[in-house]
Every structure is written in structure tokens, then in C-alpha cells.
Design a protein around this motif. Sequence first.
Motif, short mmCIF file in Angstrom:
data_model
loop_
_atom_site.label_atom_id
_atom_site.label_comp_id
_atom_site.label_asym_id
_atom_site.label_seq_id
_atom_site.Cartn_x
_atom_site.Cartn_y
_atom_site.Cartn_z
N PRO A 91 46.03 12.29 28.85
CA PRO A 91 46.41 11.32 29.88
C PRO A 91 45.31 10.28 30.00
CG PRO A 91 45.61 13.33 30.90
CD PRO A 91 45.64 13.59 29.42
N ASP A 92 45.68 9.02 29.92
CA ASP A 92 44.67 7.96 29.99
C ASP A 92 43.99 7.97 31.36
OD1 ASP A 92 43.55 5.17 30.43
OD2 ASP A 92 44.16 5.06 28.33
N GLY B 248 46.68 6.45 33.57
CA GLY B 248 47.54 7.62 33.62
C GLY B 248 48.57 7.73 32.52
N ASP B 249 48.67 6.72 31.63
CA ASP B 249 49.64 6.78 30.53
C ASP B 249 49.31 7.93 29.59
OD1 ASP B 249 50.85 4.57 31.56
OD2 ASP B 249 50.05 3.16 30.08
#
Length: 313
Positions: A292-293, A297-298
Motif C-alpha cells: 500500500p502506497d 494509500g494506492d
Amino acid sequence: MRFPAGQPPLPAREWLARVIEGQHYRNPMDDTAALDARFSRGEVVDCFAQPIPPCRLMHPGEDLWFYRIPAEETPVPFDIRILHEDERLLVIDKPPFLATMPRGRHITETALVRLRRSTGNDDLIPAHRLDRLTSGVLVFIRRPQDRGAYQTLFASGGVHKQYEAVAPWRGALAEATSEEPILWSDRMEKTRGRMDARIVDGTPNARTLLRGVERLNPDEEAMLRHTYDTKEELARYVLEPLTGKTHQLRLHMCAAGVPILGDPVYPLVRPPEEHSSWEQPMQLLCSRMSFPDPINGDERVFRSSYFVPLAAE
């Protein structure tokens, strides 16, 4: 360099001369003239990037920064493939034999230096590392303001990594993983100055899941048997490291009786002159990485464009 404790103060020039003379891989052009030129150009600095004059006395605990002149290196004859690029990340397929970042005798022939030169971005740094002989997905951070978020994510184990390795076929391992993954859990230690890590008694600090084993197709197997001069039946092993100890996958595979094809350290450390040639890379690939980035959050998913078995281009 940090001036060592317990040593009497020395002028910066005298101390730096000793440091350069003590390098294991010293460039013969790094002589007295090169040393003096560093000082005259203001390239010997303190931790605040302020030039240090050659006569300044250095005391224990003080830092000195300088540019090392790399010794001549043999070019690694493989290109770096770009898998993904955006404002924050640069993701590559690292080829075998190319170190992630400068260390020891490998300075210019590293992924970091090559990429900084090709992109012109001197702020580029790796979010994690791959062994020099390991290939596959390697993530770099492009901007200083993003380093903390990504490095914390990788250091905390918030990244899922999948590896593929080619090694001798063992039906028992294939049968066992057909029901559920096998967990290898051991304590590993690596001593400074030794090439190999070891499994020792104690609380486990290295855990690896073996998720699957499948036979290579006949063409792949025939090619690798010829390239590596082996009569072993070969298989592809899918591995998931749950921790990140040095040489963890290589040592766990060897301990399970299936050393990775082309590994010059396990089960036996071979002298450098006997290491695999360019045509015989170690068959270990970081094939997939997801996380999760930490910025937005991507879900990030990156897959290697290499296919095991790896072969010289």
C-alpha cells in the motif's frame, strides 16, 4: 569517515591520506596530487558541508566527508529495464551481477550510480536492496521528501515480495507444498569478512515460506542443464520471505537440499576466479512486489519482466 575513538588528534590531510592508503580497492591514480586537489576544490567537508582545511585537527567522533576515486571496474554487460516511473518512484528490473548501491569493489557498476547518471537525479536512492547476484524488482525513491515514508514501509515489513528460484527437483517438497506452504524458520548469522551466512542455534530470526514447486518445461530444463553443465532434474520454487536477513533465501534453499542453480556461495564458497560467468547467472529472481502506497494509500504492484530461467542477453 568518523575519526576513531582513542586516537590522538591528526591534521585532516594526514588522516585522510591514511584512510585512502588503507582502502582495499584503491585507484592507483588516487595519489598525493589527487588528495591535495580535493582540499583545494573544497571537496573535503564536515557534516554541515563546510570545507575542512588540510591543517585542521580532527578529534575522535568528528566526521569528514570526501569523494572516493573508484578503482577500475569490469562493466556488467546487462541493461537496466524500467518497469515503472512516476513523480515519487522509479522501479526497475535489476539484472544479475549488478549491485544495488556502492560497496567494496563495486562503485560505478551499481544500479544506483548507473541510474543517477542516466536520469541526472542525484537524489535517487533505493528503498530496499537486492543481492548483487539476485535479479528482479527493485524500487528507488526519486525525491528526498518521500524517503522517510517509503523506507519506513520497507523496514517495517509492510511489503509483500515473491521470488522464483531454479534448483534441483525434489518431489517430496512439491508434494508437501501442494497441500499448504512450508515454513522455514531458523536463526541466521553472518560474520563480517565471511562470504556465507550460517544457520545457528537460537531464537529464529529468518522465516521463509515455500509456496510451490513445479517442474521446468523440457526446453527450459535442457537449456539450463547445458548452460550449467548439470544432469539434475530442475524445478521452479516460489518463495516468500517473511523476514529480510542477508542471503536468507539462498541459505534456506541450500539447507533444504536444493541449492539455487548458479549460486557461488551455497553450499560451498568458491574463489572469485571460479564464480559463475556472465552466461551463468544465479537463478534467483524477485518476480513480484506489492504494497500500500504510504503517500496516498494506492495499492502498488510491480512484476518483473524477466522470466526464470534467467539467461545472458
